[in-house]
Design an enzyme around this catalytic site. Sequence first.
Site, PDB file in Angstrom:
ATOM      1  N   LYS A  17       0.840  -1.210   0.000  1.00 12.91           N
ATOM      2  CA  LYS A  17       0.000   0.000   0.000  1.00 12.91           C
ATOM      3  C   LYS A  17       0.874   1.260   0.000  1.00 12.91           C
ATOM      4  CE  LYS A  17      -2.127  -1.070   3.903  1.00 12.91           C
ATOM      5  NZ  LYS A  17      -1.392  -2.289   4.277  1.00 12.91           N
ATOM      6  N   ARG A 131      11.955  -5.666   4.796  1.00 11.70           N
ATOM      7  CA  ARG A 131      11.677  -4.269   4.445  1.00 11.70           C
ATOM      8  C   ARG A 131      12.667  -3.312   5.124  1.00 11.70           C
ATOM      9  NH1 ARG A 131       5.689  -2.031   4.893  1.00 11.70           N
ATOM     10  NH2 ARG A 131       5.871  -2.436   7.119  1.00 11.70           N
ATOM     11  N   ARG A 175       0.799  -9.039  13.392  1.00  9.67           N
ATOM     12  CA  ARG A 175       0.084  -8.013  12.610  1.00  9.67           C
ATOM     13  C   ARG A 175      -0.808  -8.662  11.561  1.00  9.67           C
ATOM     14  NH1 ARG A 175       4.964  -4.893  10.558  1.00  9.67           N
ATOM     15  NH2 ARG A 175       3.506  -3.453   9.578  1.00  9.67           N
TER      16      ARG A 175
END
Length: 218
Positions: A17, A131, A175
């Site tokens: 996103k 990431r 998460r």
Amino acid sequence: MIKNKNLVFLGPPGAGKGTLSEILLRDEKLVHISTGDILRAEITRGTELGKSAKALMDQGKLVPDQIVADMVAARLAQDDCAGGFILDGFPRTVKQAELLEEATAKIGRKIDKVVLFDAPYDLLIQRLTARLTCRQCKANFNKIFSKPAREGICDHCGGELYQRSDDSLETAKNRLKVYEEQTSPLIRFYTENHLLAKIDASLPKEQNYGMLLAVLNT
Ligand code: AMP
């Protein structure tokens, strides 16, 4: 120029996103509202909100609905959002979606499109744990799929790249569990509202971006 401009990007952490927001913002003048970024800025500033949010974020849990909804409502009411916005990572619960409806109604705006980013679990874990994020401009890189030109340095602004504390394997798994339990009910909510469009977010970002543009123009 895209047709739909008041946007919600919905999907699990690691679906891309933020990355596709970055690309879209190069082509379109939209305001990017990432509740995660706003909360991390509060943590950096050492505010009371930041302190209470950090404990929850480090466990992969959600910050209370009303707190994030108030933050977003205040941001959406600012003049620069009149030309369109991307809500990235908000809403994350049905309650937040209802509070968002109230907030947009109050300022005479409405959501045009909710884009669901879909990607398989194993890929999400792989993307999250590899990431790297820029401390300065918040751009995302990845140790495997999207390496920066110089190790540890942001290609865009020269800022320092770091691994978010909630991108550890354990927290990433939490998460994704929280997403399944608390956020995925929004898929039904927005399908019933006729706002949902789904893209396959498992491909390289340029291909995903092509699909995103297609749904933003229908
Ligand atoms: P993100 O940067 O979107 O992955 O968000 C990082 C963390 O910030 C999440 O795991 C939550 O702890 C918190 N957070 C971000 N957005 C929200 C939201 N809409 N509602 C509740 N918590 C949020």
